[in-house]
Design a protein around this motif. Structure first.
Motif, PDB file in Angstrom:
ATOM      1  N   GLY A 110      -0.780  23.960  -7.602  1.00 15.45           N
ATOM      2  CA  GLY A 110      -1.074  22.940  -8.593  1.00 15.45           C
ATOM      3  C   GLY A 110      -2.139  21.989  -8.102  1.00 15.45           C
ATOM      4  N   PHE A 111      -1.988  20.716  -8.473  1.00 23.05           N
ATOM      5  CA  PHE A 111      -2.992  19.719  -8.123  1.00 23.05           C
ATOM      6  C   PHE A 111      -2.323  18.402  -7.762  1.00 23.05           C
ATOM      7  N   ALA A 112      -3.101  17.554  -7.118  1.00 23.77           N
ATOM      8  CA  ALA A 112      -2.668  16.194  -6.785  1.00 23.77           C
ATOM      9  C   ALA A 112      -3.821  15.251  -7.124  1.00 23.77           C
ATOM     10  N   LEU A 113      -3.503  14.120  -7.737  1.00 21.57           N
ATOM     11  CA  LEU A 113      -4.485  13.082  -8.052  1.00 21.57           C
ATOM     12  C   LEU A 113      -4.010  11.772  -7.442  1.00 21.57           C
ATOM     13  N   SER A 114      -4.934  10.927  -7.002  1.00 28.56           N
ATOM     14  CA  SER A 114      -4.538   9.641  -6.425  1.00 28.56           C
ATOM     15  C   SER A 114      -5.591   8.578  -6.704  1.00 28.56           C
ATOM     16  N   GLY A 115      -5.122   7.352  -6.756  1.00 25.42           N
ATOM     17  CA  GLY A 115      -5.970   6.176  -6.825  1.00 25.42           C
ATOM     18  C   GLY A 115      -5.450   5.189  -5.801  1.00 25.42           C
ATOM     19  N   VAL A 116      -6.290   4.790  -4.863  1.00 17.28           N
ATOM     20  CA  VAL A 116      -5.822   3.963  -3.752  1.00 17.28           C
ATOM     21  C   VAL A 116      -6.782   2.809  -3.473  1.00 17.28           C
ATOM     22  N   ALA A 117      -6.265   1.823  -2.789  1.00 17.70           N
ATOM     23  CA  ALA A 117      -7.048   0.774  -2.145  1.00 17.70           C
ATOM     24  C   ALA A 117      -6.719   0.880  -0.665  1.00 17.70           C
ATOM     25  N   GLY A 118      -7.722   0.730   0.171  1.00 19.19           N
ATOM     26  CA  GLY A 118      -7.474   0.895   1.591  1.00 19.19           C
ATOM     27  C   GLY A 118      -8.447   0.111   2.438  1.00 19.19           C
ATOM     28  N   ALA A 119      -8.284   0.263   3.744  1.00 16.69           N
ATOM     29  CA  ALA A 119      -9.163  -0.395   4.703  1.00 16.69           C
ATOM     30  C   ALA A 119      -9.419   0.551   5.863  1.00 16.69           C
ATOM     31  N   GLU A 120     -10.625   0.451   6.376  1.00 17.86           N
ATOM     32  CA  GLU A 120     -11.027   1.220   7.545  1.00 17.86           C
ATOM     33  C   GLU A 120     -11.477   0.219   8.592  1.00 17.86           C
ATOM     34  N   PHE A 121     -10.881   0.293   9.784  1.00 20.71           N
ATOM     35  CA  PHE A 121     -11.234  -0.689  10.799  1.00 20.71           C
ATOM     36  C   PHE A 121     -11.500  -0.023  12.144  1.00 20.71           C
ATOM     37  N   PHE A 122     -12.211  -0.777  13.000  1.00 17.91           N
ATOM     38  CA  PHE A 122     -12.664  -0.283  14.295  1.00 17.91           C
ATOM     39  C   PHE A 122     -12.136  -1.194  15.399  1.00 17.91           C
ATOM     40  N   MET A 123     -11.801  -0.606  16.544  1.00 17.23           N
ATOM     41  CA  MET A 123     -11.304  -1.366  17.690  1.00 17.23           C
ATOM     42  C   MET A 123     -12.431  -1.563  18.699  1.00 17.23           C
ATOM     43  N   PRO A 124     -12.367  -2.659  19.488  1.00 16.73           N
ATOM     44  CA  PRO A 124     -13.411  -2.885  20.493  1.00 16.73           C
ATOM     45  C   PRO A 124     -13.416  -1.776  21.547  1.00 16.73           C
ATOM     46  N   GLU A 134      -3.951   3.091   3.553  1.00 12.98           N
ATOM     47  CA  GLU A 134      -4.162   3.096   2.108  1.00 12.98           C
ATOM     48  C   GLU A 134      -2.857   2.866   1.367  1.00 12.98           C
ATOM     49  N   ALA A 135      -2.976   2.320   0.165  1.00 12.41           N
ATOM     50  CA  ALA A 135      -1.827   2.136  -0.728  1.00 12.41           C
ATOM     51  C   ALA A 135      -2.305   2.354  -2.150  1.00 12.41           C
ATOM     52  N   GLY A 136      -1.435   2.942  -2.975  1.00  7.13           N
ATOM     53  CA  GLY A 136      -1.816   3.182  -4.360  1.00  7.13           C
ATOM     54  C   GLY A 136      -0.791   4.009  -5.093  1.00  7.13           C
ATOM     55  N   ARG A 149       4.211   9.235  -7.790  1.00  4.28           N
ATOM     56  CA  ARG A 149       4.634   8.638  -6.522  1.00  4.28           C
ATOM     57  C   ARG A 149       3.777   7.433  -6.176  1.00  4.28           C
ATOM     58  N   THR A 150       4.369   6.548  -5.402  1.00  3.82           N
ATOM     59  CA  THR A 150       3.599   5.465  -4.819  1.00  3.82           C
ATOM     60  C   THR A 150       3.113   5.949  -3.458  1.00  3.82           C
ATOM     61  N   ILE A 151       1.982   5.436  -3.040  1.00  2.00           N
ATOM     62  CA  ILE A 151       1.367   5.867  -1.790  1.00  2.00           C
ATOM     63  C   ILE A 151       1.300   4.682  -0.846  1.00  2.00           C
ATOM     64  N   GLY A 152       1.720   4.881   0.369  1.00  4.13           N
ATOM     65  CA  GLY A 152       1.605   3.885   1.425  1.00  4.13           C
ATOM     66  C   GLY A 152       1.344   4.614   2.725  1.00  4.13           C
ATOM     67  N   ASP A 153       0.087   4.818   3.065  1.00  5.23           N
ATOM     68  CA  ASP A 153      -0.277   5.620   4.227  1.00  5.23           C
ATOM     69  C   ASP A 153      -0.753   4.754   5.378  1.00  5.23           C
ATOM     70  N   SER A 154      -0.135   4.960   6.531  1.00  8.52           N
ATOM     71  CA  SER A 154      -0.518   4.275   7.763  1.00  8.52           C
ATOM     72  C   SER A 154      -1.673   5.042   8.411  1.00  8.52           C
TER      73      SER A 154
END
Length: 164
Positions: A110-124, A134-136, A149-154
């Motif tokens: 089948g298929f999966a669709l998602s809409g998320v808001a997220g952040a990408e960060f860098f360490m020193p 991400e969450a969505g 489903r709700t999405i909450g990805d670490s």
């Protein structure tokens, strides 16, 4: 595993105070993610490319050929960076994937669709390595089953990417 995830995420957030966001224009990244929404985890190879400073294209491919329990997923996302901070790039993204899983010898696709808001960060000290969360919301439709489903990805599922 849940304790490890929580402690890792807390350590990343604490140490990210001295990190810096990156301009990812014309940068290609390779790493992993685990975001197909199947009933079992499917770790995947992931790529990200930012053709300009505002938009990114993300793709992932996961394969597991276990006997009577195989899984497959191929997905893509389009991301828009909506806010830049000293330490993070916040983005929104829309994604679609083709998924397949076998349970007790019966293959369903089948298929999966998602809409998320997220952040990408860098360490020193790791200027080319990014961690995402991400969450969505999402929908997974496999044969006769459809799940919202709700999405909450670490960072352990949303992805860790190394940029060239």
């Amino acid at each position: 595993m849940r304790l490890f995830t929580t402690l890792s995420f807390a350590a990343i957030l604490i140490t990210s105070a001295s990190a810096g966001a990156r301009d990812l224009s014309s940068r290609l990244g390779v790493g992993y993610s685990d975001q197909f929404g199947l009933t079992q985890s499917l770790p995947s190879l992931a790529i990200r490319y930012y053709p300009n400073a505002d938009y990114g294209i993300m793709g992932s491919l996961g394969v597991d050929t276990a006997k009577d329990n195989s899984r497959f997923g191929f997905g893509a996302k389009i991301a828009k960076i909506v806010f830049r901070e000293d330490h993070l790039n916040f983005y929104t993204a829309a994604g679609a994937a083709v998924v397949s899983q076998e349970t007790a010898g019966k293959n369903s696709s089948g298929f999966a669709l998602s809409g998320v808001a997220g952040a990408e960060f860098f360490m020193p000290g790791l200027e080319n390595l990014s961690f995402s969360f991400e969450a969505g919301i999402g929908i997974v439709s496999i044969s006769s089953e459809t799940r919202f489903r709700t999405i909450g990805d670490s960072p352990l599922t949303a992805g860790i990417i190394f940029y060239f």
